[in-house]
Scaffold this active site. Structure first.
Site, short mmCIF file in Angstrom:
data_model
loop_
_atom_site.label_atom_id
_atom_site.label_comp_id
_atom_site.label_asym_id
_atom_site.label_seq_id
_atom_site.Cartn_x
_atom_site.Cartn_y
_atom_site.Cartn_z
N SER A 1 84.18 -1.23 45.74
CA SER A 1 83.48 -0.77 46.94
C SER A 1 82.51 -1.84 47.37
CB SER A 1 82.69 0.51 46.65
OG SER A 1 81.87 0.78 47.77
N ASP B 1 79.18 19.92 53.36
CA ASP B 1 79.53 18.51 53.58
C ASP B 1 81.03 18.25 53.54
OD1 ASP B 1 76.85 18.26 53.75
OD2 ASP B 1 76.59 16.95 52.02
P1 ADP Z 1 74.71 11.26 51.04
O1 ADP Z 1 75.97 12.00 50.77
O2 ADP Z 1 73.73 12.05 51.83
O3 ADP Z 1 74.94 9.91 51.63
P2 ADP Z 1 74.54 11.40 48.16
O4 ADP Z 1 73.42 11.12 47.20
O5 ADP Z 1 75.14 12.74 48.14
O6 ADP Z 1 74.02 11.00 49.61
O7 ADP Z 1 75.72 10.36 47.92
C1 ADP Z 1 75.45 8.98 47.83
C2 ADP Z 1 76.23 8.42 46.67
O8 ADP Z 1 77.64 8.51 46.93
C3 ADP Z 1 75.98 6.95 46.45
O9 ADP Z 1 74.83 6.73 45.63
C4 ADP Z 1 77.27 6.51 45.76
O10 ADP Z 1 77.26 6.84 44.39
C5 ADP Z 1 78.32 7.38 46.43
N1 ADP Z 1 78.95 6.70 47.57
C6 ADP Z 1 79.01 7.13 48.84
N2 ADP Z 1 79.70 6.27 49.62
C7 ADP Z 1 80.11 5.27 48.81
C8 ADP Z 1 80.86 4.08 49.01
N3 ADP Z 1 81.34 3.72 50.20
N4 ADP Z 1 81.06 3.29 47.93
C9 ADP Z 1 80.60 3.62 46.72
N5 ADP Z 1 79.88 4.71 46.49
C10 ADP Z 1 79.64 5.55 47.51
MG MG Z 2 76.17 13.74 49.63
#
Ligand code: ADP
Ligand code: MG
Length: 371
Positions: A66, A171
């Site tokens: 990622s 979500d």
């Molecule tokens: P939100 O869903 O509001 O953005 P969350 O804490 O629920 O916040 O999710 C964020 C987490 O999801 C990140 O810390 C990571 O672990 C994971 N995540 C989301 N998008 C990616 C991505 N594109 N690549 C890697 N991890 C991701």
């Molecule tokens: Mg989230």
């Protein structure tokens, strides 16, 4: 829409058959923190998406990359059938194959490259957009047969069952079933939903404050526990069962629980009002409900921050703004603003600039997206 650049595909996946899965982030218009007590929510999708490119491996091994995380964490490996929580982002990928297997689906190993335009931890559901896009790609790669409603349920389990974050159902449903220019009116008690058109006389602006939240620790979990405690004290199955006209039933509750329950109960009523306002194209009413939602989240649910409150005030001071509120789980994240048509870009830019100049925030305009 996010693209996986061709050079990424060749570098990480080579010349194998490649499947792309996509899913948008979401912004909740109103109905915040109501989705874990059987209540109503009203999200819509944003144009920023997460995209995942997959290629099958001959064995059960998985390698995933990622670009949305710091350099040293960009690559991870695991084996399908041996998924184990690590605390890192790869858990969203491992969790996806783990919940598929638990549901009886047969999946093999794969390599995956992930790109996302949805900012992480900003209340716009990067996590569900990642699991929904990944599950879509895995579904196609291994020719699994289930629809997007089932997929949304699996995506939720990635977070609740595998990662262990007690998120609600909004979500994944919003990311899997939402549609542009429509709000998704979801009853989280029975998961019935309908799309309600956002009238062309209205526009949305979404600005990320740059303050990141973390649902795994602290406030979000505590709010859920407080809601559960209020539910028990009131002797109901879910706070959804208490209508707004019965708010006096909260008298005598512990003062903190009273405030938490009052937010949920009044917020559910506001969602119903917002749906009616959308249907009647009554932007003034919808904006007033969003303002009231913010006040309730700030004062009763106590999930706003002083910086977010200032951004909301900045938005409300702009011409053509009908209402503004914090959006997402809180403790940072983004704000959503309702404006008259044609005003959103100017309003979003003014809020982002004001946040940078007066509050030192690393703000970012998400909606309207730059052309
Ligand atoms: P939100 O869903 O509001 O953005 P969350 O804490 O629920 O916040 O999710 C964020 C987490 O999801 C990140 O810390 C990571 O672990 C994971 N995540 C989301 N998008 C990616 C991505 N594109 N690549 C890697 N991890 C991701
Ligand atoms: Mg989230």
């Amino acid at each position: 829409m996010t693209d996986i650049p061709q050079h990424d595909i060749i570098r990480y996946l080579g010349h194998r058959r490649t499947i792309i899965g996509q899913a948008p982030g979401r912004v909740n218009l109103i109905g915040e923190h109501t989705d874990y007590s059987g209540g109503f929510v009203l999200p819509t999708v944003i144009s920023q998406t997460t995209a995942v490119a997959l290629a099958a491996n001959p064995d059960a091994s998985c390698r995933v990359w990622s670009h949305a995380v710091p350099h040293e964490q960009q690559q991870a490996r695991y084996t399908v059938g041996e998924e184990a929580r690590t605390g890192g982002w790869v858990d969203y990928v491992q969790g996806s194959t783990a919940v598929l297997r638990a549901a009886g689906y047969v999946v093999g190993g794969f390599d995956a490259v992930i790109r996302s335009e949805v900012p992480l931890g900003s209340g716009l559901s990067s996590s569900a957009s990642l699991s929904v896009s990944l599950l879509r790609a895995v579904r196609e790669l291994f020719q699994l047969h289930f629809d997007d409603v089932v997929l949304a349920g699996l995506a939720r389990k990635v977070e609740t069952d595998f990662i262990g974050v007690p998120v609600g159902v909004m979500d994944p449903i919003a990311c899997a079933l939402g549609a542009a220019n429509h709000a998704l009116f979801l009853d989280t008690r029975d998961l019935s939903w309908q799309l309600v058109r956002i009238p062309s006389s209205l526009q949305l602006a979404v600005v990320n404050s740059g303050q990141r939240h973390n649902h795994d620790t602290g406030g979000y979990r505590q709010r859920r526990e407080e809601c559960d405690a209020a539910t028990r004290a009131l002797g109901v199955q879910a706070l959804r069962e208490v209508p707004e006209r019965d708010l006096s039933r909260l008298d005598g509750l512990d003062p903190t629980l009273l405030k938490r329950a009052r937010h949920i109960i009044t917020e559910n009523a506001r969602v119903l009002g917002a749906v009616e306002a959308l249907r009647k194209r009554d932007g003034a009413r919808l904006g007033a409900l969003m303002n009231a939602s913010h006040a309730s989240l700030r004062d009763d649910y106590e999930v706003s921050t002083p910086e977010i409150d200032r951004l909301v005030d900045l938005a409300r001071a702009q011409p053509g703004v009908l209402g503004a509120r914090i959006t997402g789980g809180g403790f940072g994240g983004s704000i959503v603003v309702l404006t008259l048509a044609g005003r959103a870009a100017t309003v979003a830019a003014a809020v982002a600039l004001g946040g940078r100049q007066t509050l030192g925030l690393d703000t970012q305009v998400l909606v309207p997206a730059a052309e």
